[in-house]
Enzyme design. Structure first.
Site, PDB file in Angstrom:
ATOM      1  N   GLY B 207       0.804  -1.215   0.000  1.00  0.00           N
ATOM      2  CA  GLY B 207       0.000   0.000   0.000  1.00  0.00           C
ATOM      3  C   GLY B 207       0.838   1.266   0.000  1.00  0.00           C
ATOM      4  O   GLY B 207       2.018   1.235  -0.373  1.00  0.00           O
ATOM      5  N   LEU B 233      -3.231  -5.474  -5.981  1.00  0.00           N
ATOM      6  CA  LEU B 233      -2.155  -4.511  -5.773  1.00  0.00           C
ATOM      7  C   LEU B 233      -1.078  -5.065  -4.836  1.00  0.00           C
ATOM      8  O   LEU B 233      -1.383  -5.551  -3.760  1.00  0.00           O
ATOM      9  CB  LEU B 233      -2.760  -3.227  -5.181  1.00  0.00           C
ATOM     10  CG  LEU B 233      -1.780  -2.083  -4.971  1.00  0.00           C
ATOM     11  CD1 LEU B 233      -1.248  -1.572  -6.296  1.00  0.00           C
ATOM     12  CD2 LEU B 233      -2.449  -0.965  -4.188  1.00  0.00           C
ATOM     13  N   ASP B 234       0.169  -4.971  -5.252  1.00  0.00           N
ATOM     14  CA  ASP B 234       1.325  -5.386  -4.449  1.00  0.00           C
ATOM     15  C   ASP B 234       1.325  -6.878  -4.126  1.00  0.00           C
ATOM     16  O   ASP B 234       2.019  -7.321  -3.214  1.00  0.00           O
ATOM     17  CB  ASP B 234       1.415  -4.585  -3.132  1.00  0.00           C
ATOM     18  CG  ASP B 234       1.544  -3.092  -3.378  1.00  0.00           C
ATOM     19  OD1 ASP B 234       2.103  -2.712  -4.418  1.00  0.00           O
ATOM     20  OD2 ASP B 234       1.079  -2.307  -2.536  1.00  0.00           O
ATOM     21  N   GLU B 235       0.556  -7.654  -4.875  1.00  0.00           N
ATOM     22  CA  GLU B 235       0.471  -9.080  -4.602  1.00  0.00           C
ATOM     23  C   GLU B 235       1.036  -9.914  -5.743  1.00  0.00           C
ATOM     24  O   GLU B 235       0.970 -11.138  -5.711  1.00  0.00           O
ATOM     25  CB  GLU B 235      -1.000  -9.493  -4.365  1.00  0.00           C
ATOM     26  CG  GLU B 235      -1.632  -8.924  -3.126  1.00  0.00           C
ATOM     27  CD  GLU B 235      -1.086  -9.556  -1.854  1.00  0.00           C
ATOM     28  OE1 GLU B 235      -0.674 -10.728  -1.897  1.00  0.00           O
ATOM     29  OE2 GLU B 235      -1.059  -8.864  -0.839  1.00  0.00           O
TER      30      GLU B 235
END
Lengths: 290, 290, 290, 290
Positions: B207, B233-235
């Site tokens: 995040g 997101l960010d995964e």
């Protein structure tokens, strides 16, 4: 009970190297496949400058062949390609001798890792020039043999060491901060490779008291180097190295304390790589397969 | 002049993966050998838990075959083994788009490495939601396209981006600290993989404002993570990560400054691995061949 | 024989913190100088955001004052500045309890470092919920107390632990891979700070089986974190962290093996910093003076 | 407009060292406090072996005193304690000369960091023995001066360099992979310290072609070292060092590529420490305050 009737299948690991030529990647794996073997891992390397090809193969031979026979067949095949080869069976545990003097940190570390299952070997003897670690070895249930060494008795002492190593059929000698230089004669006759841990980032600070040298030079990192011992002191093929950050606040005794952690880890990684048949020596360098 | 008449021989690189089965190591290398190819590098990996086999092969096909035809033949062969495969030719330079916002450190770093020859690609466009780096791009001789993005215009902006990327036949999108979240729609339709750099050691501090989060938590290491962008997101699958040591003395602005070095190096390593056809994605993970 | 007649002079170490105000750097060192003390080390830190001043002072008090009296006088002085303060004397060795379950690597490591002189403390008890390491502790000459813990008996078990810790006047509890969560009640009543080693790079992979989580996420670095235990599991102030590089080739058991080295070193560094009176906790963070 | 009327208060930074004696920690901070100054940071170090005390102090002098006068007063005070001292004002930006040859990576890196605000200095000239980077310097708006150097013209070339450096009142010379050895004469007369980046982990691989030396020796880590240049080539006081891991797979050109990252970061960290008045040289070593 023979190994071939064991429920865990026997695997063979080969380390090959020789003059590079087209088709080598395919040849050995193809041969194994044709013989009914199942390759578990294959890795290769090409030194383009030196024109040498290196390969590590790990496979389960066909159940139809006795593993030692399969190993012999592979040796013959590899030789026919002009390659030097060593083949090890998973049923053969390396027989290891640990040489120590008075420092005990690498000794404890190696033995505890061995007990934890990190090393596939038997520790068949602990050899020392001092009696200091006898009780420690006994606590671990390990035989301990004191062979004192002085300038005058060095040749005789080495002869005793060699006799012991040969009698015990030792496959690997680990110098766990053994504070004696081994002679070229010893290395030629001891019958096994010798892994040494030097407490500096070689080639920096070869020779004695490397932490004192590092402190005097004011370096910002200290290191440790595991290498095969050769007749040129501290010049043998490097297997593993690591470093730790130091500052002006660290005095020599801090470097010695911090260095113990480096020495333990670097030596253990080198020993584990060697015992896993991952290290190939050529010239004064090593190929260490992952 | 066609690539096949060039004096440097064309090489092909294949990335394969699929259900593991006996003989795979030997099969592909054997096929290449049989076709008169010369294997330069071969590496493989087996995820024993998932039962998947991965392989990277780099070879010079026989001079008797046109390289594109050789690539097609290999694709057909690999498919016949039940493997998914991509084959790239050394004559094909990837067409790269760099997305930026206002931070310029990763942008400078990527372009300077590209000029130094570290990346085998063409940078065909620089896309930004802001005009700030237009002069910088011009200084490097790179086309710069401003596509402003607001909450209201996001869908339209992404449509413009997609049109541009498709028109330019982009093979790889690099988000060099592009401060916008890409929609699942964009990712599904942009026609190329997207590499993003996240300024934390994921999965820690996903995040926004990760350096602020890291400072508030009092961690002793900060990190950066390069990953393929996915709709989570960010995964996405992680390609590369690194960390740097911090202490209580470092304030948020120090973390931001130190983090720039991490971001540059981690992103560059990920891009280089991707362009060298060394990264295979499976599930949410990557195999990154050395 | 009292400590003051010893030939090695007694030193005092103070850790102070409180609201920042002009002159603090000079005040405490000036006071010590005025009292005839000789400062060996002085370090300070200012959290400008939080407006807190931190200081660590190590000094030899004047021979004219009894050291305990000198410590009391300094405490009174520091309080008069509005600072919270702890003062420790070099003659007082911390009394340490080690909590273990079945994993022995951190236990061996701590005890061997202690025997090597790396920790200025006495290990007064080893507490475990299992009998497994009793012989190991006995081999080191350490008392071992088994207090089984089940969901049903947890409160009673913790009461027994607390009684033991209080009876032994324990100053520090080390959870050396003790596989039980300590209750908020225990932490409030055990009478000593608790250092725990978590086998991940917190805040990534809090909770159980962090190496499995790391493997599933496909991270390229694994970590370990030493922190003070608080009632929020894995959320306490971080003292030390470190990481090691992993690749797709490493399976969960490799991460576990490699993680043991991280856990040992990170826990040992945190314990050494704590015992050297180098760690100040504020909020959920630490200042760790070099 | 004088600096004293600026709204950001002027701070002074002093670096002191001299024979250790009781009370030094308290003295300088006490003096500043007594003069109405507000200490921002204080750090000290004691080399117990050499009997030398080192201190770095950063403070805002009383508004009642003109900062330059306050600096002079502090110098006089420190001298009265038998200490060598340098005092720098935050209003004085160091005047820096960058020396380059043909490699541009360190040059780009330094200039981009400078533009990003990482270095508190003015770059007043770029000096080169080759015209190659003239356009690059011009692109950054930096003056570029070509002074060719051959064996025959070296003395004359150095005289020109010295004249330029003195005319520009240069405070720091950075050799950003400037491929010439500076003479003892130059170092004695150039009027400023010289920071050099050597592309190895000194003292390993001093002299020419260190990456080739490292490759030939088969080390498992390569390094870079930033140090002050002295008349003994590669023997000057080390400011910063770092390393990167390499394997048998890396050829010399890989080491050169990977080494560029090390060189950039290590040189930048050393320059930043120097410009922040954090480096004290004594004998052949440095104290680098955090």
């Amino acid at each position: 009970m023979s190994a071939t009737t064991s429920t865990v299948p026997v695997s063979l690991t080969a380390l090959l190297h020789g003059p590079d030529q087209p088709g080598l990647v395919a040849r050995a794996s193809g041969w194994i496949f044709d013989q009914g073997g199942n390759i578990l891992h294959a890795d290769q390397h090409r030194d383009t400058e030196a024109g040498i090809f290196f390969q590590r193969l790990e496979w389960i031979p066909s159940a139809a062949v006795e593993p030692n026979a399969a190993a012999d067949q592979f040796r013959a095949f590899a030789s026919s390609l002009g390659m030097q080869v060593r083949v090890a069976s998973s049923t053969k545990r390396a027989r290891v001798a640990i040489f120590v003097s008075k420092f005990d940190h690498c000794f404890h570390d190696l033995v505890l890792r061995w007990k934890a299952g990190e090393f596939n070997c038997d520790i068949v003897t602990v050899v020392s020039n001092h009696p200091d670690l006898a009780a420690t070895a006994a606590g671990y249930g390990l035989p301990y043999r004191v062979i004192p060494v002085t300038a005058a008795t060095k040749a005789a002492a080495e002869a005793k060491q060699i006799a012991l190593l040969r009698e015990l059929r030792v496959d690997l000698i680990i110098m766990a901060r053994y504070m004696q230089v081994l002679s070229a004669d010893f290395l030629a006759n001891c019958g096994a490779p010798v892994i040494n841990i030097h407490h500096s980032f070689l080639p920096a600070f070869a020779g004695g008291k490397p932490y004192h040298q590092a402190h005097a030079r004011g370096v910002k990192l200290i290191g440790a180097t595991a290498h095969y011992a050769t007749s040129d002191l501290d010049e043998g093929p490097i297997i593993q190295q690591d470093v730790a950050r130091v500052t002006h606040r660290h005095e020599v005794e801090d470097l010695i304390r911090m260095g113990r952690d480096l020495e333990k880890i670097v030596l253990a990684q080198a020993v584990r790589a060697h015992l896993g048949h991952r290290v190939l020596v050529y010239g004064n360098k090593t190929v260490v397969f992952d």
